[in-house]
Write a protein that holds these residues in place. Structure first.
Motif, PDB file in Angstrom:
ATOM      1  N   ASP A   4       0.852  -1.189   0.000  1.00 50.74           N
ATOM      2  CA  ASP A   4       0.000   0.000   0.000  1.00 50.74           C
ATOM      3  C   ASP A   4       0.885   1.236   0.000  1.00 50.74           C
ATOM      4  O   ASP A   4       1.514   1.565   0.999  1.00 50.74           O
ATOM      5  CB  ASP A   4      -0.907  -0.023   1.230  1.00 50.74           C
ATOM      6  CG  ASP A   4      -1.895   1.127   1.259  1.00 50.74           C
ATOM      7  OD1 ASP A   4      -1.962   1.898   0.272  1.00 50.74           O
ATOM      8  OD2 ASP A   4      -2.613   1.255   2.267  1.00 50.74           O
ATOM      9  N   GLU A   5       0.962   1.912  -1.151  1.00 46.35           N
ATOM     10  CA  GLU A   5       1.797   3.107  -1.322  1.00 46.35           C
ATOM     11  C   GLU A   5       3.242   2.869  -0.857  1.00 46.35           C
ATOM     12  O   GLU A   5       3.762   3.611  -0.020  1.00 46.35           O
ATOM     13  CB  GLU A   5       1.188   4.293  -0.565  1.00 46.35           C
ATOM     14  CG  GLU A   5      -0.116   4.785  -1.121  1.00 46.35           C
ATOM     15  CD  GLU A   5       0.008   5.616  -2.396  1.00 46.35           C
ATOM     16  OE1 GLU A   5       1.134   5.926  -2.832  1.00 46.35           O
ATOM     17  OE2 GLU A   5      -1.033   5.943  -2.959  1.00 46.35           O
ATOM     18  N   PRO A   6       3.913   1.847  -1.407  1.00 48.01           N
ATOM     19  CA  PRO A   6       5.259   1.528  -0.927  1.00 48.01           C
ATOM     20  C   PRO A   6       6.291   2.621  -1.182  1.00 48.01           C
ATOM     21  O   PRO A   6       7.337   2.629  -0.546  1.00 48.01           O
ATOM     22  CB  PRO A   6       5.619   0.262  -1.698  1.00 48.01           C
ATOM     23  CG  PRO A   6       4.808   0.348  -2.945  1.00 48.01           C
ATOM     24  CD  PRO A   6       3.519   1.003  -2.524  1.00 48.01           C
ATOM     25  N   THR A   7       5.999   3.545  -2.100  1.00 50.99           N
ATOM     26  CA  THR A   7       6.951   4.622  -2.391  1.00 50.99           C
ATOM     27  C   THR A   7       6.373   5.992  -2.046  1.00 50.99           C
ATOM     28  O   THR A   7       6.927   7.011  -2.437  1.00 50.99           O
ATOM     29  CB  THR A   7       7.346   4.598  -3.875  1.00 50.99           C
ATOM     30  OG1 THR A   7       6.175   4.829  -4.672  1.00 50.99           O
ATOM     31  CG2 THR A   7       7.976   3.275  -4.256  1.00 50.99           C
ATOM     32  N   ASN A  14      15.172   6.357  -3.934  1.00 49.57           N
ATOM     33  CA  ASN A  14      14.728   5.296  -3.035  1.00 49.57           C
ATOM     34  C   ASN A  14      13.452   4.627  -3.539  1.00 49.57           C
ATOM     35  O   ASN A  14      13.269   3.424  -3.356  1.00 49.57           O
ATOM     36  CB  ASN A  14      14.540   5.834  -1.618  1.00 49.57           C
ATOM     37  CG  ASN A  14      15.867   6.082  -0.946  1.00 49.57           C
ATOM     38  OD1 ASN A  14      16.729   5.227  -0.936  1.00 49.57           O
ATOM     39  ND2 ASN A  14      16.051   7.276  -0.416  1.00 49.57           N
ATOM     40  N   SER A  15      12.598   5.385  -4.203  1.00 52.39           N
ATOM     41  CA  SER A  15      11.392   4.793  -4.799  1.00 52.39           C
ATOM     42  C   SER A  15      11.773   3.723  -5.811  1.00 52.39           C
ATOM     43  O   SER A  15      11.220   2.625  -5.814  1.00 52.39           O
ATOM     44  CB  SER A  15      10.545   5.867  -5.491  1.00 52.39           C
ATOM     45  OG  SER A  15       9.964   6.726  -4.563  1.00 52.39           O
ATOM     46  N   GLN A  16      12.736   4.053  -6.668  1.00 50.42           N
ATOM     47  CA  GLN A  16      13.174   3.093  -7.678  1.00 50.42           C
ATOM     48  C   GLN A  16      13.799   1.860  -7.037  1.00 50.42           C
ATOM     49  O   GLN A  16      13.587   0.742  -7.488  1.00 50.42           O
ATOM     50  CB  GLN A  16      14.154   3.739  -8.662  1.00 50.42           C
ATOM     51  CG  GLN A  16      14.494   2.849  -9.829  1.00 50.42           C
ATOM     52  CD  GLN A  16      13.260   2.384 -10.592  1.00 50.42           C
ATOM     53  OE1 GLN A  16      12.404   3.169 -10.965  1.00 50.42           O
ATOM     54  NE2 GLN A  16      13.143   1.090 -10.806  1.00 50.42           N
ATOM     55  N   LEU A  21      13.418  -3.839  -5.816  1.00 54.09           N
ATOM     56  CA  LEU A  21      13.413  -4.911  -4.818  1.00 54.09           C
ATOM     57  C   LEU A  21      12.104  -5.707  -4.872  1.00 54.09           C
ATOM     58  O   LEU A  21      12.124  -6.942  -4.859  1.00 54.09           O
ATOM     59  CB  LEU A  21      13.613  -4.330  -3.422  1.00 54.09           C
ATOM     60  CG  LEU A  21      13.603  -5.324  -2.264  1.00 54.09           C
ATOM     61  CD1 LEU A  21      14.739  -6.315  -2.401  1.00 54.09           C
ATOM     62  CD2 LEU A  21      13.698  -4.586  -0.939  1.00 54.09           C
ATOM     63  N   LEU A  22      10.968  -5.027  -4.966  1.00 58.40           N
ATOM     64  CA  LEU A  22       9.677  -5.723  -5.047  1.00 58.40           C
ATOM     65  C   LEU A  22       9.617  -6.614  -6.283  1.00 58.40           C
ATOM     66  O   LEU A  22       9.191  -7.769  -6.207  1.00 58.40           O
ATOM     67  CB  LEU A  22       8.524  -4.718  -5.067  1.00 58.40           C
ATOM     68  CG  LEU A  22       8.192  -4.036  -3.756  1.00 58.40           C
ATOM     69  CD1 LEU A  22       7.173  -2.918  -3.980  1.00 58.40           C
ATOM     70  CD2 LEU A  22       7.662  -5.034  -2.737  1.00 58.40           C
ATOM     71  N   LYS A  23      10.042  -6.089  -7.417  1.00 56.63           N
ATOM     72  CA  LYS A  23      10.021  -6.871  -8.656  1.00 56.63           C
ATOM     73  C   LYS A  23      10.952  -8.075  -8.564  1.00 56.63           C
ATOM     74  O   LYS A  23      10.617  -9.171  -9.016  1.00 56.63           O
ATOM     75  CB  LYS A  23      10.385  -5.995  -9.843  1.00 56.63           C
ATOM     76  CG  LYS A  23       9.307  -4.977 -10.176  1.00 56.63           C
ATOM     77  CD  LYS A  23       9.798  -3.977 -11.178  1.00 56.63           C
ATOM     78  CE  LYS A  23       9.316  -4.304 -12.543  1.00 56.63           C
ATOM     79  NZ  LYS A  23       9.717  -3.300 -13.543  1.00 56.63           N
ATOM     80  N   SER A  24      12.117  -7.876  -7.973  1.00 58.56           N
ATOM     81  CA  SER A  24      13.089  -8.954  -7.816  1.00 58.56           C
ATOM     82  C   SER A  24      12.525 -10.070  -6.927  1.00 58.56           C
ATOM     83  O   SER A  24      12.628 -11.258  -7.260  1.00 58.56           O
ATOM     84  CB  SER A  24      14.377  -8.394  -7.221  1.00 58.56           C
ATOM     85  OG  SER A  24      15.270  -9.421  -6.905  1.00 58.56           O
ATOM     86  N   HIS A  38      -0.793   6.076  -6.010  1.00 56.53           N
ATOM     87  CA  HIS A  38      -1.282   7.240  -6.744  1.00 56.53           C
ATOM     88  C   HIS A  38      -0.249   7.685  -7.778  1.00 56.53           C
ATOM     89  O   HIS A  38      -0.492   8.593  -8.549  1.00 56.53           O
ATOM     90  CB  HIS A  38      -1.567   8.398  -5.784  1.00 56.53           C
ATOM     91  CG  HIS A  38      -2.755   8.169  -4.925  1.00 56.53           C
ATOM     92  ND1 HIS A  38      -2.647   7.668  -3.642  1.00 56.53           N
ATOM     93  CD2 HIS A  38      -4.075   8.336  -5.163  1.00 56.53           C
ATOM     94  CE1 HIS A  38      -3.861   7.552  -3.132  1.00 56.53           C
ATOM     95  NE2 HIS A  38      -4.736   7.952  -4.023  1.00 56.53           N
ATOM     96  N   ASN A  39       0.908   7.025  -7.790  1.00 56.10           N
ATOM     97  CA  ASN A  39       2.001   7.384  -8.679  1.00 56.10           C
ATOM     98  C   ASN A  39       1.826   6.686 -10.031  1.00 56.10           C
ATOM     99  O   ASN A  39       2.150   5.512 -10.186  1.00 56.10           O
ATOM    100  CB  ASN A  39       3.334   6.990  -8.032  1.00 56.10           C
ATOM    101  CG  ASN A  39       4.525   7.429  -8.833  1.00 56.10           C
ATOM    102  OD1 ASN A  39       4.420   7.743 -10.016  1.00 56.10           O
ATOM    103  ND2 ASN A  39       5.686   7.434  -8.195  1.00 56.10           N
TER     104      ASN A  39
END
Length: 69
Positions: A4-7, A14-16, A21-24, A38-39
């Motif tokens: 939920d809104e991890p970035t 840091n968002s990237q 990390l999530l994708k990996s 919302h991004n």
């Protein structure tokens, strides 16, 4: 995996890193990520996008839908 809104409160670097990390982890452990954000910039690299507006769920497509077309 739920995100939920991890970035939400992170700078772009840091968002990237969080998204990478999530994708990996998703690929490594063969897990689906359900991410609320919302991004709109984050939706460019995902498999599927849904929008909820005024209580209506709309499938905006993504790589999954393109593969089925």
């Amino acid at each position: 995996m739920l995100a939920d809104e991890p970035t939400g409160n992170l700078d772009s670097k840091n968002s990237q890193e969080v998204i990478t990390l999530l994708k990996s982890m998703s690929a490594k452990y063969r897990q689906t990520i359900l991410m609320i954000t919302h991004n709109k910039n984050l939706t460019a690299s995902v498999d599927r996008v849904f929008r909820v507006s005024d209580g209506v769920l709309t499938d905006l497509g993504g790589k999954t839908n393109e593969a089925l077309s």
